[in-house]
Write a protein that holds these residues in place. Sequence first.
Motif, PDB file in Angstrom:
ATOM      1  N   ILE A  98       0.824  -1.209   0.000  1.00  0.00           N
ATOM      2  CA  ILE A  98       0.000   0.000   0.000  1.00  0.00           C
ATOM      3  C   ILE A  98       0.856   1.256   0.000  1.00  0.00           C
ATOM      4  O   ILE A  98       0.590   2.194  -0.756  1.00  0.00           O
ATOM      5  CB  ILE A  98      -0.937   0.018   1.235  1.00  0.00           C
ATOM      6  CG1 ILE A  98      -1.823  -1.233   1.254  1.00  0.00           C
ATOM      7  CG2 ILE A  98      -1.802   1.285   1.239  1.00  0.00           C
ATOM      8  CD1 ILE A  98      -2.607  -1.424   2.539  1.00  0.00           C
ATOM      9  N   SER A  99       1.888   1.294   0.825  1.00  0.00           N
ATOM     10  CA  SER A  99       2.614   2.534   1.079  1.00  0.00           C
ATOM     11  C   SER A  99       4.107   2.256   1.277  1.00  0.00           C
ATOM     12  O   SER A  99       4.520   1.115   1.530  1.00  0.00           O
ATOM     13  CB  SER A  99       2.036   3.202   2.339  1.00  0.00           C
ATOM     14  OG  SER A  99       2.807   4.302   2.765  1.00  0.00           O
ATOM     15  N   THR A 171       2.028  -0.617  -5.761  1.00  0.00           N
ATOM     16  CA  THR A 171       1.173  -0.232  -4.633  1.00  0.00           C
ATOM     17  C   THR A 171      -0.284  -0.090  -5.065  1.00  0.00           C
ATOM     18  O   THR A 171      -0.586   0.322  -6.178  1.00  0.00           O
ATOM     19  CB  THR A 171       1.637   1.099  -4.022  1.00  0.00           C
ATOM     20  OG1 THR A 171       1.814   2.060  -5.062  1.00  0.00           O
ATOM     21  CG2 THR A 171       2.935   0.930  -3.267  1.00  0.00           C
ATOM     22  N   CYS A 173      -4.350   1.071  -3.228  1.00  0.00           N
ATOM     23  CA  CYS A 173      -4.836   2.025  -2.226  1.00  0.00           C
ATOM     24  C   CYS A 173      -5.179   1.365  -0.900  1.00  0.00           C
ATOM     25  O   CYS A 173      -5.379   2.050   0.101  1.00  0.00           O
ATOM     26  CB  CYS A 173      -6.049   2.786  -2.768  1.00  0.00           C
ATOM     27  SG  CYS A 173      -7.525   1.749  -2.979  1.00  0.00           S
ATOM     28  N   GLY A 174      -5.286   0.045  -0.853  1.00  0.00           N
ATOM     29  CA  GLY A 174      -5.664  -0.642   0.374  1.00  0.00           C
ATOM     30  C   GLY A 174      -7.135  -0.980   0.403  1.00  0.00           C
ATOM     31  O   GLY A 174      -7.539  -1.988   0.979  1.00  0.00           O
ATOM     32  N   SER A 211      -7.243   5.395   3.119  1.00  0.00           N
ATOM     33  CA  SER A 211      -6.326   5.109   2.006  1.00  0.00           C
ATOM     34  C   SER A 211      -5.312   6.230   1.807  1.00  0.00           C
ATOM     35  O   SER A 211      -4.496   6.169   0.882  1.00  0.00           O
ATOM     36  CB  SER A 211      -7.122   4.902   0.714  1.00  0.00           C
ATOM     37  OG  SER A 211      -7.872   6.068   0.403  1.00  0.00           O
ATOM     38  N   ALA A 214      -1.547   5.654   1.210  1.00  0.00           N
ATOM     39  CA  ALA A 214      -1.154   4.926   0.008  1.00  0.00           C
ATOM     40  C   ALA A 214      -0.239   5.770  -0.878  1.00  0.00           C
ATOM     41  O   ALA A 214      -0.407   6.984  -0.998  1.00  0.00           O
ATOM     42  CB  ALA A 214      -2.396   4.505  -0.772  1.00  0.00           C
ATOM     43  N   ILE A 216       0.377   6.028  -4.465  1.00  0.00           N
ATOM     44  CA  ILE A 216      -0.262   5.556  -5.679  1.00  0.00           C
ATOM     45  C   ILE A 216      -0.167   6.579  -6.800  1.00  0.00           C
ATOM     46  O   ILE A 216       0.079   7.759  -6.574  1.00  0.00           O
ATOM     47  CB  ILE A 216      -1.750   5.229  -5.418  1.00  0.00           C
ATOM     48  CG1 ILE A 216      -2.436   6.394  -4.695  1.00  0.00           C
ATOM     49  CG2 ILE A 216      -1.902   3.946  -4.643  1.00  0.00           C
ATOM     50  CD1 ILE A 216      -3.888   6.165  -4.385  1.00  0.00           C
TER      51      ILE A 216
END
Length: 294
Positions: A98-99, A171, A173-174, A211, A214, A216
Amino acid sequence: MRHAWMPASPCGDGCLTDGDPVVGFPRRVLRVTAAIFVVFSALLTAPLLLVSWGRERRVRLIFRGVLRAFGVRLDVRGGEDFLTAPAGRGALVANNHISWLDIVAINALRPMRALAKKEIAGWPVLGGLVRRGGSIFLDRERLKTLPATMALLADALRTGSLVSVTPEATTWCGLASGRFTTATFQAAIDGGVPVRPIALRYRLADGRETSRPAFIGPESLIASLRRVAALRGLVLEIHICPEIAPGRAENRRELAALAEASVHSALGTVKIPAQQRRRTPRPQPVPLASPPAK
């Protein structure tokens, strides 16, 4: 140079949650300053990291210091056997991605090497830490280098290293996630080591999923750092799943599916592994009736 196999995610600015609580501008500046101080202090004392005695504890404190600087709290669930296991037993640690905070948090629990895209080596602040952690860098734009990189990964696992990988290869965003690619799982099979899935979720102190941490789309690392520094009450929920023992899967595709299913099960977003999906039988054509005999 991009190619058809370059990992890509549809996540972008439209995936970011709205209304998340934030801190004031002075506190944001203080957080970024504190994180830079932690990293540069670590780089200045790098020779101490070469000393084996107490090395894992010192590295863990550095990464925990980065999290503390950004106001991130860890909520760790399960995995006592993993956290207390002695060094020298190799394993492939596979997590959803995600991050940039993912690798910081995992190393705050237990320092390990990482398979990382080569661009990370040039990142400000964090790049130096990742390089000094013994990362194996992957050139995603040159597919012909993949076999040699996977061979390095297998060797590292075989010789007792823990190595963190992100099988989604980019990655998300979750709130959405990608499929686990299979190449790194072949390295686990070749190295004869278990796979330890880890599931990550970012939420706020009140329990709402967010999110905003994130990393992204085409944004820069600086933009992502600023957004994380602004969040109030950020919690990173870490589920350490049971390990998948060597030999449990027949091939890398099945092993990747097992790891992916384990992560989704921990997060409550269960996906059925591809090889276990029940296929709907295709309707069979009905033969036409034979014309009556004359």
